[in-house]
Design a protein around this motif. Structure first.
Motif, PDB file in Angstrom:
ATOM      1  N   ALA A   1      17.679   4.965 106.430  1.00 23.01           N
ATOM      2  CA  ALA A   1      18.284   5.068 105.872  1.00 23.01           C
ATOM      3  C   ALA A   1      18.480   3.857 104.648  1.00 23.01           C
ATOM      4  N   PHE A   2      20.008   3.391 104.127  1.00 20.86           N
ATOM      5  CA  PHE A   2      20.470   2.763 103.237  1.00 20.86           C
ATOM      6  C   PHE A   2      20.910   1.406 104.528  1.00 20.86           C
ATOM      7  N   THR A   3      21.527   0.479 104.322  1.00 21.95           N
ATOM      8  CA  THR A   3      22.699  -0.430 105.051  1.00 21.95           C
ATOM      9  C   THR A   3      23.853   0.062 104.398  1.00 21.95           C
ATOM     10  N   ALA A   4      23.709   0.146 103.247  1.00 18.73           N
ATOM     11  CA  ALA A   4      25.272   0.479 102.703  1.00 18.73           C
ATOM     12  C   ALA A   4      25.332   0.461 101.697  1.00 18.73           C
ATOM     13  N   MET A   5      26.222   1.532 100.651  1.00 21.85           N
ATOM     14  CA  MET A   5      25.786   2.295  99.589  1.00 21.85           C
ATOM     15  C   MET A   5      27.323   2.090  99.093  1.00 21.85           C
ATOM     16  N   THR A   6      27.200   2.004  97.896  1.00 21.49           N
ATOM     17  CA  THR A   6      28.961   2.830  96.919  1.00 21.49           C
ATOM     18  C   THR A   6      28.267   3.297  96.241  1.00 21.49           C
ATOM     19  N   GLU A   7      29.370   5.102  96.165  1.00 22.09           N
ATOM     20  CA  GLU A   7      29.211   5.807  95.378  1.00 22.09           C
ATOM     21  C   GLU A   7      30.949   5.536  94.541  1.00 22.09           C
ATOM     22  N   THR A   8      30.721   5.729  93.550  1.00 20.98           N
ATOM     23  CA  THR A   8      32.330   6.015  92.272  1.00 20.98           C
ATOM     24  C   THR A   8      32.749   7.014  91.862  1.00 20.98           C
TER      25      THR A   8
ATOM     26  N   GLY B   1      27.547 -10.947 103.896  1.00 21.05           N
ATOM     27  CA  GLY B   1      26.799 -10.533 102.082  1.00 21.05           C
ATOM     28  C   GLY B   1      26.157  -9.221 102.022  1.00 21.05           C
ATOM     29  N   ILE B   2      26.855  -8.514 102.852  1.00 24.83           N
ATOM     30  CA  ILE B   2      25.939  -6.743 102.701  1.00 24.83           C
ATOM     31  C   ILE B   2      27.401  -6.798 101.902  1.00 24.83           C
ATOM     32  N   ILE B   3      27.745  -6.702 102.219  1.00 22.04           N
ATOM     33  CA  ILE B   3      29.778  -6.020 102.270  1.00 22.04           C
ATOM     34  C   ILE B   3      29.485  -6.635 100.658  1.00 22.04           C
ATOM     35  N   ALA B   4      29.852  -8.337 100.763  1.00 19.00           N
ATOM     36  CA  ALA B   4      29.551  -8.179  99.045  1.00 19.00           C
ATOM     37  C   ALA B   4      28.932  -7.991  97.976  1.00 19.00           C
ATOM     38  N   HIS B   5      27.551  -7.706  98.575  1.00 21.00           N
ATOM     39  CA  HIS B   5      27.150  -6.854  97.116  1.00 21.00           C
ATOM     40  C   HIS B   5      27.507  -5.676  97.692  1.00 21.00           C
ATOM     41  N   GLU B   6      27.638  -5.052  98.199  1.00 23.56           N
ATOM     42  CA  GLU B   6      28.385  -3.367  98.129  1.00 23.56           C
ATOM     43  C   GLU B   6      29.679  -3.615  96.815  1.00 23.56           C
ATOM     44  N   PHE B   7      30.896  -4.656  97.166  1.00 26.47           N
ATOM     45  CA  PHE B   7      31.552  -4.752  96.576  1.00 26.47           C
ATOM     46  C   PHE B   7      31.589  -5.450  95.111  1.00 26.47           C
ATOM     47  N   GLY B   8      30.584  -6.263  94.899  1.00 25.03           N
ATOM     48  CA  GLY B   8      30.155  -5.867  93.471  1.00 25.03           C
ATOM     49  C   GLY B   8      29.670  -4.479  93.074  1.00 25.03           C
ATOM     50  N   HIS B   9      29.358  -3.780  93.703  1.00 26.28           N
ATOM     51  CA  HIS B   9      28.985  -1.865  92.909  1.00 26.28           C
ATOM     52  C   HIS B   9      29.804  -1.267  92.880  1.00 26.28           C
ATOM     53  N   ALA B  10      30.643  -1.856  93.624  1.00 18.49           N
ATOM     54  CA  ALA B  10      31.851  -1.158  93.022  1.00 18.49           C
ATOM     55  C   ALA B  10      32.668  -1.836  91.504  1.00 18.49           C
TER      56      ALA B  10
ATOM     57  N   ASN C   1      19.169 -15.910  94.442  1.00 15.88           N
ATOM     58  CA  ASN C   1      19.609 -16.378  94.320  1.00 15.88           C
ATOM     59  C   ASN C   1      21.282 -15.827  93.783  1.00 15.88           C
ATOM     60  N   SER C   2      21.211 -14.298  93.639  1.00 13.35           N
ATOM     61  CA  SER C   2      22.512 -13.915  93.579  1.00 13.35           C
ATOM     62  C   SER C   2      23.023 -13.225  95.170  1.00 13.35           C
ATOM     63  N   ILE C   3      24.032 -12.767  94.458  1.00 13.42           N
ATOM     64  CA  ILE C   3      24.616 -11.523  95.763  1.00 13.42           C
ATOM     65  C   ILE C   3      23.895 -10.262  95.716  1.00 13.42           C
ATOM     66  N   MET C   4      23.933 -10.307  93.895  1.00 14.15           N
ATOM     67  CA  MET C   4      23.491  -8.895  93.329  1.00 14.15           C
ATOM     68  C   MET C   4      22.437  -8.159  94.000  1.00 14.15           C
ATOM     69  N   TYR C   5      21.588  -9.509  94.591  1.00 12.71           N
ATOM     70  CA  TYR C   5      19.699  -9.340  94.693  1.00 12.71           C
ATOM     71  C   TYR C   5      19.625  -8.244  95.575  1.00 12.71           C
ATOM     72  N   ASN C   6      18.965  -7.077  94.605  1.00 11.01           N
ATOM     73  CA  ASN C   6      18.541  -6.229  95.179  1.00 11.01           C
ATOM     74  C   ASN C   6      17.591  -5.900  97.126  1.00 11.01           C
ATOM     75  N   TRP C   7      17.072  -6.766  97.738  1.00 18.38           N
ATOM     76  CA  TRP C   7      16.317  -6.994  99.430  1.00 18.38           C
ATOM     77  C   TRP C   7      17.915  -7.480  99.887  1.00 18.38           C
ATOM     78  N   ASP C   8      17.231  -6.898 101.157  1.00 16.95           N
ATOM     79  CA  ASP C   8      17.739  -8.097 102.441  1.00 16.95           C
ATOM     80  C   ASP C   8      17.521  -9.058 101.726  1.00 16.95           C
ATOM     81  N   GLU C   9      16.398  -9.608 102.503  1.00 20.27           N
ATOM     82  CA  GLU C   9      15.809 -11.077 101.824  1.00 20.27           C
ATOM     83  C   GLU C   9      16.753 -12.148 100.944  1.00 20.27           C
ATOM     84  N   ARG C  10      17.387 -11.386 100.349  1.00 15.29           N
ATOM     85  CA  ARG C  10      18.163 -12.766  99.675  1.00 15.29           C
ATOM     86  C   ARG C  10      18.937 -13.713 100.537  1.00 15.29           C
TER      87      ARG C  10
END
Length: 207
Positions: free
Chosen positions: A101-108, A160-169, A180-189
């Motif tokens: 499944a996903f590593t973390a997911m944001t729903e609004t 970094g994973i949590i910061a990425h999800e905050f970005g979606h929030a 080189n963006s925290i919003m890069y959508n792969w774990d290899e950021r």
């Protein structure tokens, strides 16, 4: 010898032109639309459900990084923990969702007649799977998948994973062109903290 010199010069010019590509990519901002969190961005608190207390330190570090980016001013403040769920704009949950499944997911969510209704995500033209919200929303839920997230033992990666999800929030989508963006959508950021492109996209949403 002259032909060899010209060949070497041509090769250097090609290499030099290729070197421009990462620089251009580094300037690519995360996707964002016209929709965002309707909560007062200058009075943000997050709530950690009883399923996710073990992640409180990681969440606090990621939240603090979004406030104190070191990249100039943004309106986000204070973004700290509340123990009263009704006061939170972002709620954290954790569960075992499986290794595929996903590593973390944001729903609004928005509220309709007192009920929480999912807003969902839409895609933006010329981007793929951007994760940009389809309309304004009142609050967000971030769900952490223990099965995968716990496999990351490095604190910076977890932050970094949590910061990425905050970005979606906040309403930011993915940045598939820029590792080189925290919003890069792969774990290899390449980064684990907020970058200038992320700060700029946030400020565009919340001027």
């Amino acid at each position: 010898m002259k032909k060899l010199r010209y060949w070497l010069i041509g090769l250097l010019l090609i290499i030099g032109s290729l070197g421009v590509i990462p620089a251009a990519s580094a300037a690519t901002m995360p996707a964002y639309g016209n929709y965002k969190l309707t909560w007062n961005i200058e009075s943000i608190y997050y709530y950690i459900d009883q399923s996710a207390p073990g992640y409180s330190g990681t969440i606090a570090a990621a939240a603090n990084n979004w406030v104190y980016t070191g990249l100039g001013y943004n309106k986000l403040y204070p973004n700290t923990r509340t123990y009263n769920k009704t006061n939170s704009a972002v709620d954290f949950y954790a569960a075992f969702y499986g290794n595929y499944a996903f590593t973390a997911m944001t729903e609004t969510y928005k509220r309709v007649n007192g009920n929480a209704v999912s807003v969902g995500w839409v895609e933006v033209p010329n981007r793929t799977g951007t994760g940009v919200p389809a309309e304004n929303y009142l609050f967000a839920e971030i769900h952490i998948n223990n099965d995968i997230f716990d496999g990351y033992t490095d604190f910076n990666q977890r932050q970094g994973i949590i910061a990425h999800e905050f970005g979606h929030a906040w309403g930011l989508g993915h940045n598939p062109e820029n590792p080189n963006s925290i919003m890069y959508n792969w774990d290899e950021r390449n980064v684990y903290t907020i970058q200038q492109v992320d700060q700029d996209a946030f400020n565009a949403l919340y001027p």
